[in-house]
Design a protein around this motif. Structure first.
Motif, mmCIF file in Angstrom:
data_model
loop_
_atom_site.group_PDB
_atom_site.id
_atom_site.type_symbol
_atom_site.label_atom_id
_atom_site.label_comp_id
_atom_site.label_asym_id
_atom_site.label_seq_id
_atom_site.Cartn_x
_atom_site.Cartn_y
_atom_site.Cartn_z
ATOM 1 N N GLN A 27 0.845 -1.186 0.000
ATOM 2 C CA GLN A 27 0.000 0.000 0.000
ATOM 3 C C GLN A 27 0.883 1.239 0.000
ATOM 4 O O GLN A 27 1.866 1.313 0.724
ATOM 5 N N THR A 28 0.536 2.197 -0.816
ATOM 6 C CA THR A 28 1.351 3.411 -0.948
ATOM 7 C C THR A 28 0.615 4.611 -0.358
ATOM 8 O O THR A 28 -0.619 4.628 -0.275
ATOM 9 N N LEU A 29 1.395 5.606 0.016
ATOM 10 C CA LEU A 29 0.819 6.811 0.599
ATOM 11 C C LEU A 29 -0.094 7.521 -0.392
ATOM 12 O O LEU A 29 -1.090 8.130 0.002
ATOM 13 N N SER A 30 0.230 7.437 -1.662
ATOM 14 C CA SER A 30 -0.576 8.119 -2.684
ATOM 15 C C SER A 30 -1.983 7.547 -2.782
ATOM 16 O O SER A 30 -2.907 8.233 -3.228
ATOM 17 N N LYS A 31 -2.156 6.274 -2.355
ATOM 18 C CA LYS A 31 -3.475 5.641 -2.437
ATOM 19 C C LYS A 31 -4.104 5.437 -1.055
ATOM 20 O O LYS A 31 -5.207 4.890 -0.958
ATOM 21 N N SER A 76 -0.543 -0.684 12.934
ATOM 22 C CA SER A 76 -1.800 -1.106 12.313
ATOM 23 C C SER A 76 -1.785 -0.953 10.802
ATOM 24 O O SER A 76 -2.507 -1.643 10.084
ATOM 25 N N ALA A 77 -0.969 -0.031 10.294
ATOM 26 C CA ALA A 77 -0.863 0.163 8.845
ATOM 27 C C ALA A 77 0.593 0.438 8.492
ATOM 28 O O ALA A 77 1.277 1.189 9.184
ATOM 29 N N CYS A 78 1.067 -0.179 7.427
ATOM 30 C CA CYS A 78 2.442 0.007 6.948
ATOM 31 C C CYS A 78 2.375 0.355 5.469
ATOM 32 O O CYS A 78 1.883 -0.452 4.667
ATOM 33 N N ILE A 79 2.868 1.523 5.109
ATOM 34 C CA ILE A 79 2.734 1.979 3.732
ATOM 35 C C ILE A 79 4.058 2.540 3.219
ATOM 36 O O ILE A 79 4.948 2.884 3.988
ATOM 37 N N ALA A 80 4.171 2.619 1.912
ATOM 38 C CA ALA A 80 5.362 3.148 1.257
ATOM 39 C C ALA A 80 5.167 4.630 0.973
ATOM 40 O O ALA A 80 4.117 5.046 0.479
ATOM 41 N N GLY A 81 6.184 5.438 1.305
ATOM 42 C CA GLY A 81 6.123 6.864 1.031
ATOM 43 C C GLY A 81 6.324 7.168 -0.439
ATOM 44 O O GLY A 81 6.575 6.271 -1.260
ATOM 45 N N GLU A 92 7.982 4.748 -3.251
ATOM 46 C CA GLU A 92 7.158 4.343 -4.394
ATOM 47 C C GLU A 92 7.882 4.611 -5.709
ATOM 48 O O GLU A 92 7.801 3.815 -6.650
ATOM 49 N N GLU A 93 8.596 5.732 -5.777
ATOM 50 C CA GLU A 93 9.371 6.022 -6.980
ATOM 51 C C GLU A 93 10.455 4.970 -7.199
ATOM 52 O O GLU A 93 10.745 4.570 -8.332
ATOM 53 N N GLY A 94 11.082 4.519 -6.095
ATOM 54 C CA GLY A 94 12.100 3.472 -6.204
ATOM 55 C C GLY A 94 11.521 2.184 -6.758
ATOM 56 O O GLY A 94 12.147 1.509 -7.587
ATOM 57 N N LEU A 95 10.324 1.824 -6.314
ATOM 58 C CA LEU A 95 9.663 0.627 -6.833
ATOM 59 C C LEU A 95 9.376 0.773 -8.325
ATOM 60 O O LEU A 95 9.538 -0.186 -9.096
ATOM 61 N N TYR A 96 8.950 1.950 -8.704
ATOM 62 C CA TYR A 96 8.684 2.197 -10.129
ATOM 63 C C TYR A 96 9.948 1.996 -10.954
ATOM 64 O O TYR A 96 9.908 1.411 -12.055
#
Length: 505
Positions: free
Chosen positions: A79-83, A238-243, A247-251
């Motif tokens: 889950q990403t911060l953008s979503k 409770s929630a772990c997300i990518a900043g 997210e850019e690194g994953l892209y």
């Protein structure tokens, strides 16, 4: 490590129930314990086949061993911060593991920090979250940041927010924090020298995450490491997300593995071929040509029967070099090697001469690509639609002006202005392109070379896998916590095995 093993004994096996009582582990203590280099204590967890099968069945997609090459295309459910619903951030305590390698280098770097790294923190603050920054940084990189206070002051100037340093004390710290005009954002003390951070200590991770509602990992450069602040804390929030920066690194990783644009050529620099062999075989299976322009070129030459000066041969790399050549030949993928080199005199460093590999004299060492090499490489690149340039292109750390590398950089710069998709991995000397070129942007760069190499080897990235909530959603809390510790430990199995052998020898 002892805390982790105690945690495993007290929770994991209790959670399996009495019917699985045969799953008790055996601890094999060896001598000494960090930090003393001369004496190292390593605890190995010896588990029977039932436990191994349970772990593998629970996490079918999270095996730590090198995965099948095709699995590189499948990324975990992150889950990403953008979503993430913005309204759910309001008044929540959010811990951000920021990437100090890009936020705290300041004027030593050729560019300002990526906007995405700053926007993650700004976005959370604007959404009404109570933000805690966590990171580790080396004082050697910037003496101005020798304390948390100076780092907080630097971040305040970058973020245009009031960043207040805070000591890491008791578990109740985060939940009792008061946010006001004088504390927009809190910065915990430097974690770089805390042993429990480096050991991914479960107890320390739990204290770190105490009172935290949401964990945001924005430290993409640390995703190949097993740290309490990137892996351990994930099972206590409770929630772990990518900043945004993560997210850019994953892209970028996904972009590297895409092969829709052809021809796709990999330009490979650097050394340590033996340690990168799996990644090079993967590139041989996906690219249309491999161009070796660093010290690894000599290992490939050696494997192909070309006479190479002994001083340039990497010990223990011949077998792996042969396997890379065979992998390329199996797909008829051409391997392009330098034909000549600018060489430096060991006694008089200001003297530079051009030599071919078979005419190189004693007392000279290669530092740059020669003109014949460029005449061979540049026409090939001009026909490409996709180029991956990974690793430093210099043959040594010489401070002499690199004519060949500069010329190659200019060619790659011109290609970015066309329809060619060029990705630079590593700081390299290409960093100067961002100062000189209007066509090359930060989107063309992936600074985290180690992360990319590990990914191309087929390894699972612990920091990334810890954000995967999909595969863990059906597990009970205690089992999920333990698996997030066991799996990263398995990632380091080969390393610990080698360390034990060296200690015993």
């Amino acid at each position: 490590m002892s805390q982790i093993l105690n945690f495993l004994q007290g929770h994991l096996f209790h959670n399996f129930g009495a019917q699985n009582s045969g799953l008790s582990p055996t601890l094999l203590p060896l001598k000494s314990c960090f930090p003393n280099r001369k004496r190292v204590r390593i605890f190995l967890l010896q588990v029977n086949s039932k436990l191994v099968n349970h772990i593998e069945q629970s996490l079918p997609d999270n095996k730590a061993e090198a995965c099948d090459r095709d699995e590189l295309y499948s990324f975990p459910h992150v889950q990403t911060l953008s979503k993430f619903p913005k309204e759910e951030l309001f008044r929540k305590v959010v811990m951000v593991r920021f990437d100090s390698s890009i936020l705290l280098l300041g004027k030593k770097e050729y560019q300002s920090p990526p906007a995405s790294a700053l926007s993650t923190i700004k976005y959370l603050h604007k959404a009404g979250a109570k933000v805690i920054l966590v990171g580790s940084w080396s004082w050697d990189n910037n003496l101005r940041l020798s304390s948390a206070e100076s780092a907080a002051e630097f971040l305040s100037s970058m973020l245009k927010l009031k960043v207040v340093p805070m000591k890491l004390v008791s578990r109740s710290t985060h939940s009792q924090m008061e946010y006001g005009e004088n504390s927009d954002v809190l910065l915990l003390e430097n974690l770089s020298e805390i042993k429990m951070e480096l050991a991914n200590c479960s107890k320390f991770a739990k204290e770190l995450a105490s009172g935290v509602d949401i964990f945001v990992n924005d430290a993409f450069s640390q995703s190949h490491k097993v740290l309490a602040s990137t892996v351990g804390v994930a099972c206590f929030c409770s929630a772990c997300i990518a900043g945004f920066y993560f997210e850019e690194g994953l892209y970028q990783l996904k972009k590297i593995t895409r092969t829709t644009n052809r021809p796709y050529v990999a330009i490979i620099g650097g050394r340590n071929l033996a340690g990168k062999a799996a990644a090079l075989r993967f590139l041989a299976s996906k690219c249309d040509a491999l161009v070796f322009v660093g010290s690894m070129a000599f290992q490939i030459m050696h494997a192909m029967g070309v006479p190479v000066p002994v001083k340039l041969v990497e010990l223990g790399a011949l077998k792996e070099a042969v396997s890379i050549v065979e992998s390329a030949n199996s797909r008829n993928v051409p391997i392009v090697l330098p034909k000549d080199f600018w060489c430096m005199n060991d006694v008089f460093p200001e003297q530079l001469e051009i030599f071919s590999i078979d005419s190189m004299l004693d007392g000279w060492r290669p530092v740059d690509l020669g003109p014949l090499s460029l005449q061979k490489i540049i026409p090939l690149l001009s026909k490409c639609k996709k180029i991956l340039c990974i690793g430093p292109l210099k043959f040594s750390s010489s401070r002499q002006e690199e004519v060949g590398v500069s010329k190659l950089a200019e060619v790659l710069n011109s290609l970015t202005q066309s329809t060619c998709d060029v990705t630079f991995v590593g700081k390299m000397e290409f960093g100067g392109l961002l100062r000189k070129s209007t066509s090359v942007s930060v989107d063309n760069f992936v600074k985290n070379t180690s992360v990319v190499w590990e990914f191309l080897k087929g390894k699972r990235l612990p920091g990334l896998m810890a954000l995967d909530r999909h595969s863990l959603s059906g597990l009970s809390g205690a089992t999920r916590e333990c698996l997030l510790i066991v799996v990263p430990l398995k990632i380091q199995l080969d390393f610990w095995g080698r360390a034990v052998s060296e200690i015993q020898n």
